[in-house]
Design an enzyme around this catalytic site. Structure first.
Site, short mmCIF file in Angstrom:
data_model
loop_
_atom_site.label_atom_id
_atom_site.label_comp_id
_atom_site.label_asym_id
_atom_site.label_seq_id
_atom_site.Cartn_x
_atom_site.Cartn_y
_atom_site.Cartn_z
N LEU A 30 14.76 -8.61 13.10
CA LEU A 30 15.19 -8.43 11.71
C LEU A 30 14.40 -9.30 10.73
O LEU A 30 14.07 -8.85 9.64
CB LEU A 30 16.69 -8.72 11.57
CG LEU A 30 17.63 -7.67 12.15
CD1 LEU A 30 19.07 -8.12 12.01
CD2 LEU A 30 17.42 -6.31 11.51
N ASP A 31 14.06 -10.51 11.14
CA ASP A 31 13.31 -11.40 10.24
C ASP A 31 11.84 -11.00 10.11
O ASP A 31 11.12 -11.53 9.27
CB ASP A 31 13.37 -12.85 10.74
CG ASP A 31 14.75 -13.45 10.61
OD1 ASP A 31 15.54 -12.95 9.80
OD2 ASP A 31 15.03 -14.43 11.34
N HIS A 32 11.40 -10.07 10.94
CA HIS A 32 9.99 -9.69 10.96
C HIS A 32 9.76 -8.21 10.65
O HIS A 32 8.68 -7.68 10.91
CB HIS A 32 9.38 -10.03 12.32
CG HIS A 32 9.59 -11.45 12.71
ND1 HIS A 32 8.96 -12.50 12.09
CD2 HIS A 32 10.41 -12.00 13.63
CE1 HIS A 32 9.37 -13.63 12.63
NE2 HIS A 32 10.24 -13.36 13.57
#
Length: 168
Positions: free
Chosen positions: A46-48
């Protein structure tokens, strides 16, 4: 993320530095193939998602990122904004309630990017700027200093070595 890079045919080298850190060197090995990222795999990235979407623009075929609908909640709809910014640099992107479909293998053009002070989006579009023809103008880049001080210096060094390779 490393597994996905390898799966699509990217070359990845891990270089140990003298200070105990490592650098990941990612290269496109000819044609990279598209894939589908979903379920637990998507949740772990999700962060990437922005960087994954930029990478997807360089693959052949439809690259699907699904099961990331949680990014539509919060301060702003991250998926919608990401899709709009990708379109601003001429990426072909389909947006769905559950995620994105990117039709890769098309050239990117520089453009003006609104990051909404998101470090991941800022870094992803800075990388896209290395791939794009024309200038990439990215707003609110200072947000990256909190997560990766010196990021733009590193990127400039990459750009300089890329320019040297072309001229020699």
């Amino acid at each position: 993320f490393i597994d996905i890079v390898r799966q699509i045919g990217g070359e990845l080298d891990i270089v140990d530095n003298d200070d105990g850190s490592v650098d990941l060197l990612v290269k496109g090995a000819g044609r990279m193939k598209s894939t589908r990222v979903a379920e637990k795999r998507a949740q772990s990235l999700l962060d990437h998602v922005a960087l994954l979407a930029v990478l997807a623009t360089q693959t052949e075929g439809e690259f699907i990122i699904r099961d990331v609908e949680s990014l539509r909640q919060g301060e702003f709809d991250y998926i919608e904004h990401l899709a709009n910014q990708l379109r601003a640099i001429q990426a072909k992107v389909g947006e769905y309630s559950y995620g994105l479909v990117i039709d890769g293998g098309r050239p990117l053009l520089g453009g003006r990017i609104e990051t909404r002070r998101d470090p991941g989006m800022t870094q992803a579009f800075a990388v896209a700027g290395l791939l794009a023809t024309g200038n990439m103008e990215i707003e609110d880049t200072e947000c990256v200093d909190m997560v990766f001080p010196g990021f733009f210096d590193q990127l400039d060094a990459l750009q300089s070595s890329k320019t040297k390779e072309k001229t020699t």
